[in-house]
Design an enzyme around this catalytic site. Structure first.
Site, PDB file in Angstrom:
ATOM      1  N   ASP A 280      12.904  -5.976  12.511  1.00  0.00           N
ATOM      2  CA  ASP A 280      12.469  -6.666  11.305  1.00  0.00           C
ATOM      3  C   ASP A 280      12.820  -5.875  10.046  1.00  0.00           C
ATOM      4  OD1 ASP A 280      10.798  -8.705   9.859  1.00  0.00           O
ATOM      5  OD2 ASP A 280       9.618  -6.919   9.399  1.00  0.00           O
ATOM      6  N   GLU A 317      17.500  -7.641  11.272  1.00  0.00           N
ATOM      7  CA  GLU A 317      17.264  -8.571  10.171  1.00  0.00           C
ATOM      8  C   GLU A 317      17.430  -7.781   8.888  1.00  0.00           C
ATOM      9  OE1 GLU A 317      14.173 -10.974   7.476  1.00  0.00           O
ATOM     10  OE2 GLU A 317      13.537  -9.299   8.723  1.00  0.00           O
TER      11      GLU A 317
END
Length: 641
Positions: A280, A317
């Site tokens: 993330d 990401e």
């Protein structure tokens, strides 16, 4: 009576009995012996105590690097424990495997060997075969736990999904959360079913031939229940972070924090058989060390996965548009396997909806969608009006299969004020166009749970913090975020149980009416992808062609050899005469009445000099006639439930 043994431990991971063993946390051995190891360099004394048992605490012994260790007897699986620090405070284990009583309660000893895995035949999937399905465990089913997902796996398999991507399942406060407020990265959320529930889900996926990707958060820890500062310098105030203090990756004491993250990744590989980690927001991993954590993580994970016998991919990401993330280390990159690419989503969304606020002000031109299909990044060093600076770098030396693309995901839906999905923003033809553009791209497609049948339930932001001041700070923070898009009215209260309940899927509609037809359209697209989009360009080779026709303004897109896709994103019809040799057979036309389109599906076969008339928001797929027409497995039927 407890007895303490002091085994010889190295400071890095080691290999025992043909299995990889993380060396931080409570590692159950055998015969009710448990190895405790915690990084607490700020402390002079550390002991293990037992809040649910009448027994004395056991002092741990200091070992190099700020660790405290000890092998303790009479600790069966299920034992509750916590660490007593300098005889002053008691805290849960930062590397706890299970928090059955929540983020403020004691930790529990878990024995991974008690689970009898049935995935011995599983050997993983090559990355280019990944079709990702992102889901939130709590709202994917009414029950909201891992076991409730198992009956839906055959349906996802029949659809054409090859990999589940789970939003974070690390222990978070309360019962409702997206997962990015997790405070115990090693502990599987108790309300989802805990460690055993996750193992059953992964095992079930592997037996269905599905890979599992876990979303992990290494850029911060959630605020409620975060006691890491009592142990050592886990956190850093040197860098700004919109979600709280960043993890200390390059400051004094950072070696222990980095090992904490490496051990966490190893746990997912070894203890849960995970096939990939979605990292993330790596742009918030603040790390200026000579050996970046991301590069070290990739090297370690690949080594661990090789020893277990099948791959574990690292998928980043990032909003940096930086191809170095997926460039091999020998070429000066970080060596990650793939990364999310927002540019295709932003291009497609702005064209279909007309939205031009926030980051959508950078998009809205048809050429940008063609460029995103052609090379992954639209902003590859170009000036970005939204950022008021140049953004990105050139990705053309990377394979298209290293970019994950989507028309919806948890961020792009959930960060909207009303959590509205594409099904509530565009019409029927637009939904089909978005699906075809993503699925038939040369990239790795990702679907967001429910989009395959046109789910209309919103996906809103929701939390369940116990601290009223923290809840108010969350509300104010979300309001500031929405102001960026000029969404001035307040969003639904993220702390309300009703906000969460509105997000639960109406799963039964995948078999009903227009939902069933859209589901079959997705299934057909995924079948075509598996048979037509097979070429995987190697790094350095030219990308497949994607160009804008002039005049006309549609996209002439060739994602693989012998495949022609024509995309009309405009609200009016377009005529086009493609330059072709030989005859081409039509494989799919989204305007066909079979898909509730307006009809008039153009010439079939398509010969040189033929003109194609594309309806508004239409996609047509052709294949060179010399090759046999593919049969799309299961396209004429839906699976039994």
């Amino acid at each position: 009576m407890s007895t303490l043994f002091m085994p010889s431990l190295c400071q890095t991971n080691f290999y025992v009995h043909a299995k990889l063993i993380p060396v931080i946390g409570a590692i159950y051995k055998r015969h009710n012996q448990c190895q405790f190891r915690v990084w607490a360099p700020h402390r002079q004394q550390v002991a293990v105590e037992w809040p649910a048992a009448d027994r004395p605490a056991v002092a741990l012994q200091p070992s190099p690097g700020g660790y405290w260790t000890g092998l303790v007897e009479d600790v069966p699986p299920g034992s509750l424990y916590q660490f007593r620090l300098d005889q002053q405070v008691s805290r849960p284990d930062p590397a706890s495997r299970y928090q059955p009583l929540g983020v403020h309660g004691p930790s529990q000893v878990v024995d991974p060997s008690q689970y009898d895995w049935g995935d011995g035949e599983w050997s993983g999937l090559p990355l280019h075969r990944y079709v990702l399905y992102e889901l939130h465990v709590g709202s994917f089913t009414a029950a909201g736990h891992f076991d409730a997902i198992l009956p839906r796996l055959p349906v996802l398999k029949a659809l054409g999904i090859t990999a589940l991507e789970l939003m974070p399942v690390a222990q978070f406060p309360g019962q409702r959360n997206w997962g990015y407020d997790g405070v115990y990265p090693f502990a599987v959320q108790a309300s989802y079913g805990g460690p055993e529930g996750l193992r059953r889900l992964v095992d079930g996926c592997h037996q269905q031939g599905l890979a599992v990707v876990m979303d992990v958060v290494y850029n911060h820890l959630g605020p409620e229940g975060n006691y890491t500062a009592d142990f050592g310098p886990y956190l850093s105030d040197r860098y700004p972070n919109p979600w709280g203090e960043a993890l200390n990756l390059d400051g004094p004491g950072s070696d222990g924090v980095r090992q904490y993250i490496l051990d966490n990744a190893l746990m997912w590989v070894e203890e849960y058989h995970i096939d990939g980690l979605r990292l993330d927001a790596i742009h918030a991993l603040y790390d200026h060390s000579a050996l970046p954590l991301l590069a070290e993580l990739q090297t370690q994970v690949q080594g661990w996965a090789a020893r277990r016998g099948y791959p574990c991919y690292l998928i980043a990401e990032s909003d940096l548009n930086d191809a170095r993330m997926i460039t091999p280390a020998v070429q000066g990159g970080y060596g990650l396997d793939a990364q999310w690419s927002d540019d295709l989503h932003h291009s497609l969304h702005s064209l279909l909806t007309g939205e031009a606020e926030g980051y959508y002000q950078d998009f809205g031109d048809l050429d940008q969608l063609a460029k995103a299909l052609r090379q992954g990044f639209v902003y590859d060093g170009l000036y970005s009006p939204n950022r008021d600076r140049r953004h990105g770098n050139d990705p053309r030396q990377r394979s298209p299969r290293q970019f994950v693309v989507y028309s919806q995901n948890h961020d792009q839906v959930g960060n909207r004020r009303l959590g509205d999905r594409l099904s509530t923003l565009v019409g029927w033809e637009g939904l089909k166009l978005a699906a075809a553009t993503v699925i038939l791209s040369a990239n790795l497609p990702l679907l967001f749970m429910g989009e395959e049948y046109g789910e209309t339930a919103p996906f809103l932001y929701f939390v369940d913090h116990g601290d009223s001041e923290l809840l108010e700070a969350v509300r104010q923070g979300r309001q500031r975020d929405y102001a960026y898009f000029n969404w001035l009215t307040p969003p639904p209260d993220p702390a309300s149980p009703e906000t969460f309940s509105r997000c639960q899927l109406h799963w039964e509609t995948w078999q009903q009416g227009q939902g069933a037809l859209l589901w079959r359209f997705y299934q057909t697209l995924l079948g075509l992808r598996s048979q037509l989009i097979t070429a995987t360009p190697s790094p350095g080779q030219p990308y497949p062609r994607a160009q804008i026709t002039r005049p006309g303004g549609l996209i002439d897109w060739q994602p693989g050899p012998g495949v022609l896709i024509l995309i009309n994103v405009q609200p009016q019809g377009v005529s086009y005469c493609p330059r072709l040799d030989g005859q081409w057979q039509q494989q799919l036309n989204s305007a066909d009445t079979e898909w509730l389109g307006p009809g008039d599906c153009g010439p079939d076969p398509l010969a040189p000099g033929s003109e194609v008339c594309l309806r508004p928001h239409c996609v047509v797929v052709y294949r060179r006639h010399q090759e046999p027409s593919p049969e799309v497995p299961g396209a004429d039927r839906a699976p039994e439930t």
